[in-house]
Scaffold this motif. Sequence first.
Motif, mmCIF file in Angstrom:
data_model
loop_
_atom_site.group_PDB
_atom_site.id
_atom_site.type_symbol
_atom_site.label_atom_id
_atom_site.label_comp_id
_atom_site.label_asym_id
_atom_site.label_seq_id
_atom_site.Cartn_x
_atom_site.Cartn_y
_atom_site.Cartn_z
ATOM 1 N N LEU A 21 58.134 50.759 49.984
ATOM 2 C CA LEU A 21 57.247 49.671 50.367
ATOM 3 C C LEU A 21 57.226 49.529 51.875
ATOM 4 O O LEU A 21 56.203 49.234 52.473
ATOM 5 C CB LEU A 21 57.719 48.370 49.709
ATOM 6 N N LEU A 67 52.447 42.096 40.872
ATOM 7 C CA LEU A 67 53.129 42.852 41.912
ATOM 8 C C LEU A 67 52.567 42.534 43.298
ATOM 9 O O LEU A 67 53.312 42.315 44.250
ATOM 10 C CB LEU A 67 52.995 44.349 41.602
ATOM 11 N N THR A 68 51.241 42.465 43.421
ATOM 12 C CA THR A 68 50.628 42.240 44.726
ATOM 13 C C THR A 68 50.751 40.796 45.211
ATOM 14 O O THR A 68 50.386 40.489 46.339
ATOM 15 C CB THR A 68 49.150 42.665 44.715
ATOM 16 N N VAL A 98 53.351 43.565 48.854
ATOM 17 C CA VAL A 98 52.998 44.759 48.096
ATOM 18 C C VAL A 98 51.487 44.962 48.186
ATOM 19 O O VAL A 98 50.721 44.112 47.738
ATOM 20 C CB VAL A 98 53.425 44.622 46.618
ATOM 21 N N TYR A 148 49.921 50.197 46.158
ATOM 22 C CA TYR A 148 51.299 50.604 45.878
ATOM 23 C C TYR A 148 51.422 51.235 44.510
ATOM 24 O O TYR A 148 50.994 50.670 43.499
ATOM 25 C CB TYR A 148 52.257 49.417 45.982
ATOM 26 N N ASN A 191 54.559 53.289 42.170
ATOM 27 C CA ASN A 191 56.012 53.351 42.189
ATOM 28 C C ASN A 191 56.581 54.723 42.551
ATOM 29 O O ASN A 191 57.736 54.825 42.887
ATOM 30 C CB ASN A 191 56.592 52.900 40.849
#
Length: 166
Positions: A39, A131-132, A157, A161, A163
């Motif tokens: 990240l 996530l964002t 994030v 993105y 993983n």
Amino acid sequence: GFTTGLVFPAMADSGADKTANGGKNPAPSQESLVLPATLGKIPFGSQSYAEFKDINIIPDSTGKTVSFTVHIYNGEAAELNLIDYWVTLHSKGGTQFSTRLVSNDREKSGIPSKSSDQLKFYAHINDQTNLTDLVFRFIRWDFSQPNFERVLGSLTVPDSYKNVTP
């Protein structure tokens, strides 16, 4: 107890013998390694950084669980005392989620000079958080601050993105 699937570097097996010793220890090719995506890094001290990677969201019975790894490099001359640092997790809307270390990492107390270690964290979040929406903060405990936290840096994030590193 908390259980999650962890992603470890994997090697694709083409079936070809990659070594001269009958394939007992095949050498990984650059194309076959699958690494967790980073990240970003938060620098601190004069030579140190915390790198956030391998971020996952897993649905659970009460919402979702976020798991992530923080790779800390201590480039300083002295041992880095981990009790002085922590990771906080927030939503962009300001909700704070409690972060915890996985049991294997709870006993780690320091990182020697010129070396690194990884800490795996997890946090329970609500169903509405994606996530964002997450903001990761690397902090140093500082009792002169109103909330005792000096934020050394934060990361969000991005929509792009994934993983694993392509």
